[in-house]
Write a protein that holds these residues in place. Structure first.
Motif, PDB file in Angstrom:
ATOM      1  N   PRO A  55     -57.009  17.370  20.271  1.00  0.00           N
ATOM      2  CA  PRO A  55     -56.358  17.039  18.992  1.00  0.00           C
ATOM      3  C   PRO A  55     -55.274  15.973  19.072  1.00  0.00           C
ATOM      4  N   VAL A  56     -54.314  16.090  19.998  1.00  0.00           N
ATOM      5  CA  VAL A  56     -53.205  15.130  20.039  1.00  0.00           C
ATOM      6  C   VAL A  56     -53.682  13.707  20.330  1.00  0.00           C
ATOM      7  N   PRO A  57     -54.554  13.479  21.331  1.00  0.00           N
ATOM      8  CA  PRO A  57     -55.030  12.105  21.535  1.00  0.00           C
ATOM      9  C   PRO A  57     -55.720  11.521  20.297  1.00  0.00           C
ATOM     10  N   MET A  58     -56.480  12.343  19.558  1.00  0.00           N
ATOM     11  CA  MET A  58     -57.142  11.832  18.353  1.00  0.00           C
ATOM     12  C   MET A  58     -56.125  11.473  17.277  1.00  0.00           C
ATOM     13  N   VAL A  59     -55.158  12.359  17.026  1.00  0.00           N
ATOM     14  CA  VAL A  59     -54.144  12.091  16.004  1.00  0.00           C
ATOM     15  C   VAL A  59     -53.307  10.880  16.402  1.00  0.00           C
TER      16      VAL A  59
ATOM     17  N   ASP B 295     -60.721  19.844  10.755  1.00  0.00           N
ATOM     18  CA  ASP B 295     -59.531  19.837   9.903  1.00  0.00           C
ATOM     19  C   ASP B 295     -58.370  20.527  10.620  1.00  0.00           C
ATOM     20  N   TYR B 296     -58.662  21.689  11.217  1.00  0.00           N
ATOM     21  CA  TYR B 296     -57.617  22.418  11.937  1.00  0.00           C
ATOM     22  C   TYR B 296     -57.145  21.610  13.146  1.00  0.00           C
ATOM     23  N   ALA B 297     -58.092  20.959  13.855  1.00  0.00           N
ATOM     24  CA  ALA B 297     -57.726  20.149  15.026  1.00  0.00           C
ATOM     25  C   ALA B 297     -56.733  19.058  14.632  1.00  0.00           C
ATOM     26  N   ALA B 298     -56.996  18.372  13.507  1.00  0.00           N
ATOM     27  CA  ALA B 298     -56.112  17.305  13.046  1.00  0.00           C
ATOM     28  C   ALA B 298     -54.742  17.860  12.662  1.00  0.00           C
TER      29      ALA B 298
ATOM     30  N   VAL C 141     -56.145  27.137  27.252  1.00  0.00           N
ATOM     31  CA  VAL C 141     -57.072  26.539  28.215  1.00  0.00           C
ATOM     32  C   VAL C 141     -58.507  26.654  27.724  1.00  0.00           C
ATOM     33  N   ARG C 142     -59.225  25.550  27.808  1.00  0.00           N
ATOM     34  CA  ARG C 142     -60.618  25.546  27.384  1.00  0.00           C
ATOM     35  C   ARG C 142     -61.485  24.830  28.425  1.00  0.00           C
ATOM     36  N   LEU C 143     -62.663  25.375  28.663  1.00  0.00           N
ATOM     37  CA  LEU C 143     -63.651  24.719  29.520  1.00  0.00           C
ATOM     38  C   LEU C 143     -64.450  23.775  28.650  1.00  0.00           C
ATOM     39  N   GLY C 144     -64.433  22.493  29.005  1.00  0.00           N
ATOM     40  CA  GLY C 144     -65.151  21.500  28.215  1.00  0.00           C
ATOM     41  C   GLY C 144     -66.616  21.438  28.605  1.00  0.00           C
ATOM     42  N   HIS C 145     -67.098  20.230  28.846  1.00  0.00           N
ATOM     43  CA  HIS C 145     -68.495  20.060  29.232  1.00  0.00           C
ATOM     44  C   HIS C 145     -68.747  20.706  30.590  1.00  0.00           C
ATOM     45  N   PHE C 146     -69.819  21.488  30.664  1.00  0.00           N
ATOM     46  CA  PHE C 146     -70.148  22.165  31.922  1.00  0.00           C
ATOM     47  C   PHE C 146     -71.643  22.447  31.947  1.00  0.00           C
TER      48      PHE C 146
ATOM     49  N   HIS D 281     -63.362  18.606  21.882  1.00  0.00           N
ATOM     50  CA  HIS D 281     -62.982  20.016  21.758  1.00  0.00           C
ATOM     51  C   HIS D 281     -62.516  20.245  20.323  1.00  0.00           C
ATOM     52  N   VAL D 282     -63.235  21.107  19.620  1.00  0.00           N
ATOM     53  CA  VAL D 282     -62.928  21.400  18.219  1.00  0.00           C
ATOM     54  C   VAL D 282     -62.392  22.824  18.134  1.00  0.00           C
ATOM     55  N   PRO D 283     -61.075  22.998  18.125  1.00  0.00           N
ATOM     56  CA  PRO D 283     -60.525  24.356  18.057  1.00  0.00           C
ATOM     57  C   PRO D 283     -60.911  25.049  16.761  1.00  0.00           C
TER      58      PRO D 283
END
Length: 463
Positions: A364-368, A410-413, A132-137, A403-405
């Protein structure tokens, strides 16, 4: 006076039973109610000291009292009379219909269950299933909201996990009151949902009396300062996109709003996105069938939970990727009506949903999925990584929230590619990846969650 009177045993049992019932009703029940009421007041006092927006007295009112308040409301009384005339039934029959609707709608909030069970359960479940990550806030914008205003979180609806995630992330701010569809009207889930302060709605009901009872409850809760969370799309997204808003609940709030009143209403846009939606196959099947006739099945849910527990025991359990929640800029209804005096509900809905779309987290999944669907030929892992980097940088330059984990695109992809490969949506041959024909709709479903951001970026580039 001292004569012995013989009575049949069954009469004696009845006498003793009635006496016990009278003692219970007159002595024990009030004492038990007082005990639990005092306990609840202590819990609420302790919780309110930690919340940014304390629980309002309206939310703590007894359910019976709130039902009475709704059904004896003058506007509901008018609808009862109209319903009796229209349906050709006595007013007392129409009144009982209204009472039944109110009992169905009005929650029975329990601070102990909400903060003692639901909060812990939502935190555990969210962290167990997702990263879980908090995005824009924008904390400053949220903090600037008038403390006396009624806050309504307006959200896109991707999954039934939306309730859990937002409850978890809003834990330190307030207790949320959700509008929940008929799917949750099953035992024992409905009792837990009511105790969490949620209220049930029949989304497709066109019964004027029912709509009036629902409207008055929503309006009374809003006037009482209850923090709410609504899904204007009217149901789960079947294709992954952020849909157009339906105006029902928003119209109830806006139509009863007094711009000159002391209490403002502030809409906070909330956008959610997932690397994996738990119900994705069910939703896509419903989209193919052209209807929303999917039902909650307790047995299927228990079976799914059992499989996950077995995976965990055998060391094969993996979380379902990232889940992210972003908060957009708040919209003050008191200020907004000054700029849009006509068709206020439509204007508010369009503005708030526009802000929801703006802050949808890019994961990541939507981008890939977007990259692979656009490819005309199979791609190597390195090519996917390169194109995901380009896509992410381009979207970010056009205002999207990525969101860049681990701070590594590179890791996100690679992470997104791995998740899709594990779900067997991709074929790999000689280090090259291609989308399985039968799984193209699934990848499109995930790519759709950020498609509007890509269109906006294209428009900016052309402009």
């Amino acid at each position: 006076m001292n004569r012995v009177i013989e009575v049949p045993l069954w009469i004696l049992v009845l006498i003793v039973g009635f006496a016990a019932f009278a003692a219970l009703e007159r002595v024990l029940v009030p004492s038990v109610r007082w005990f639990f009421r005092r306990r609840m007041e202590k819990v609420v006092s302790r919780v309110n000291s930690k919340l940014d927006r304390p629980i309002e007295p309206f939310k703590l009112a007894r359910r019976h009292d709130m039902i009475q308040r709704v059904i004896y409301d003058p506007k509901v009384a008018e609808s009862i009379a109209e319903h009796a005339r229209t349906e050709g039934v006595p007013e007392n029959v129409a009144f009982e219909d209204a009472r039944r609707y109110a009992k169905e709608i009005v929650p029975s909030f329990s601070a102990s269950i909400y903060f003692g069970i639901a909060m812990r359960a939502s935190r555990w479940l969210s962290r167990t299933l997702y990263r879980v990550r908090l995005g824009h806030f924008d904390e400053a914008a949220i903090e600037a909201i008038d403390k006396d205003a009624t806050v309504i979180f307006v959200m896109n609806h991707r999954s039934n996990m939306d309730y859990v995630l937002v409850t978890y992330l809003a834990a330190e701010r307030s207790a949320l009151s959700y509008a929940v569809g008929e799917w949750a009207q099953v035992w024992p889930l409905k009792h837990l949902i009511r105790a969490m302060g949620a209220y049930f709605i029949r989304r497709k009901s066109r019964n004027p009396l029912y709509r009036r009872v629902l409207a008055r409850y929503v309006q009374l809760a809003t006037a009482g300062g209850v923090t709410q969370a609504v899904f204007p799309e009217g149901g789960l997204s079947l294709d992954g996109t952020v849909g157009t808003p339906k105006l029902g609940l928003l119209n109830y709030v806006v139509s009863d709003f007094d711009p000159e009143g002391a209490r403002d209403v502030v809409f906070v846009p909330v956008a959610l996105n997932y690397d994996r939606v738990l119900e994705d196959r069910v939703l896509m099947s419903a989209a193919d069938a052209g209807n929303r006739k999917f039902r909650f099945s307790l047995f299927k849910m228990l079976g799914w939970i059992g499989r996950q527990i077995w995976f965990r025991i055998t060391g094969r359990y993996h979380r379902f990727g990232y889940a992210s929640v972003s908060f957009g800029d708040p919209v003050s209804l008191k200020e907004f009506v000054k700029t849009c005096p006509d068709n206020v509900t439509e204007c508010v809905a369009e503005k708030v949903m526009e802000r929801v779309r703006e802050v949808v987290p890019v994961l990541p999944v939507p981008m890939v999925a977007t990259v692979l669907l656009a490819a005309e030929e199979p791609m190597t892992g390195k090519e996917v990584v390169t194109q995901v980097n380009e896509l992410a940088n381009w979207l970010e330059a056009n205002g999207a929230h990525i969101h860049v984990p681990r701070d590594s695109l590179d890791y996100a992809a690679e992470f997104g590619l791995t998740l899709l490969a594990k779900r067997r949506m991709l074929s790999e041959q000689d280090g090259q990846y291609s989308v399985n024909t039968e799984d193209k709709p699934a990848l499109q479903y995930y790519a759709n969650s950020i498609a509007h951001l890509i269109r906006r970026a294209q428009e900016n580039s052309q402009g």
